[in-house]
Design a protein around this motif. Sequence first.
Motif, PDB file in Angstrom:
ATOM      1  N   GLU A 294       0.830  -1.200   0.000  1.00 14.92           N
ATOM      2  CA  GLU A 294       0.000   0.000   0.000  1.00 14.92           C
ATOM      3  C   GLU A 294       0.870   1.259   0.000  1.00 14.92           C
ATOM      4  O   GLU A 294       0.516   2.272  -0.634  1.00 14.92           O
ATOM      5  CB  GLU A 294      -0.922  -0.009   1.212  1.00 14.92           C
TER       6      GLU A 294
ATOM      7  N   GLN B 234       0.498   4.028  -2.822  1.00 17.88           N
ATOM      8  CA  GLN B 234       0.168   5.411  -2.476  1.00 17.88           C
ATOM      9  C   GLN B 234       1.172   6.375  -3.094  1.00 17.88           C
ATOM     10  O   GLN B 234       0.811   7.482  -3.511  1.00 17.88           O
ATOM     11  CB  GLN B 234       0.134   5.574  -0.957  1.00 17.88           C
TER      12      GLN B 234
ATOM     13  N   ARG C 218       0.056   6.955  -6.501  1.00 23.57           N
ATOM     14  CA  ARG C 218      -1.111   7.845  -6.522  1.00 23.57           C
ATOM     15  C   ARG C 218      -0.658   9.305  -6.383  1.00 23.57           C
ATOM     16  O   ARG C 218      -1.163  10.192  -7.081  1.00 23.57           O
ATOM     17  CB  ARG C 218      -2.065   7.499  -5.381  1.00 23.57           C
ATOM     18  N   ASP C 219       0.281   9.533  -5.462  1.00 18.16           N
ATOM     19  CA  ASP C 219       0.761  10.896  -5.228  1.00 18.16           C
ATOM     20  C   ASP C 219       1.424  11.471  -6.474  1.00 18.16           C
ATOM     21  O   ASP C 219       1.381  12.687  -6.715  1.00 18.16           O
ATOM     22  CB  ASP C 219       1.758  10.915  -4.063  1.00 18.16           C
TER      23      ASP C 219
ATOM     24  N   GLU D 214      -6.851   7.799  -7.926  1.00 12.84           N
ATOM     25  CA  GLU D 214      -7.484   7.463  -6.651  1.00 12.84           C
ATOM     26  C   GLU D 214      -8.815   6.783  -6.927  1.00 12.84           C
ATOM     27  O   GLU D 214      -9.588   7.210  -7.797  1.00 12.84           O
ATOM     28  CB  GLU D 214      -7.700   8.731  -5.836  1.00 12.84           C
TER      29      GLU D 214
END
Length: 294
Positions: A249, A253, A256-257, A263
């Motif tokens: 995860e 993440q 995603r950033d 998202e």
Amino acid sequence: EFPPLPAQVLEMDDVSAYDVAEANFKLALDFAKSFAAKNDDAAADESNDNKNGIPKNVAILFPDESEMDIALERTSITRNPYPGVQVSSLRGSDDRDERFFKPEQTFMSLFGGRSGGIIKPIEDVNMYIILIASAQELPDVEELSELDPDAVICFYNLKLDTLRGDLGAPAFPPKEFQDNFLSKVKPVYFLRTRQYSRSTPKPPFMVNYQGCLFRSYPGEFQTLLDTGTGSYRRVKGSDYRPGLGDFKEQLTQALRDEGVIAEEGGVLNFLRTGYKTQTWWEEEREDASDIWRT
């Protein structure tokens, strides 16, 4: 814990377990020799009283004499390859047993038991390096630690995370073995790589990414993302080791950033990860030990 061979070599079909064991053996030998070299440097320094805590005598241990003989034959290495370094086995022959045929060994091997022989400390050895031990042979390491409590025991590339998963199965140690013994193993040098894939609704529709969990004691555990340029970027650091699901995860993440993946809602995230994101030994359990996280 680290890859003993390059990733592309480990993925080849013609790479056998013996090839991996041979690579680990040679790496462990260099590791053991480094302690002897440091002791030689300390002895050459007249101002040094040689009380530096560095092990003077190191033994590389295979699970049994058969495994040791195979490794020595494949590598043409002797049992005393370097001053202060010797090659031996966890279980050795009992000098008092003069039988040529030992039926109990055959019985134990058929039902997944440990090989014959006895476990006894090696005189004047300050450090043991354990190689290619299976989950069934880990209780032998525990017994050695009880017989020689002052010696350092190094679990060298045993893939403990995989072996922990076998605990509790028939003919394997019980799950309590993780809390009673394996949780005490300190990750001193740890490099675990993982590869993942994730679909996206927009081009390129499939994102392949990978990273590693790294720790060099006494430093913290670091989640590193492979940048695809031959280097890694630090994503997160912690004094406590993250579980495998948490590690994944953290990498996700980071993507995603960076806008690499979009998202998603909670339902989609749940469908991707599932209900269970931890192995049984990572979960919070009654009377469980969490020393392994440090």
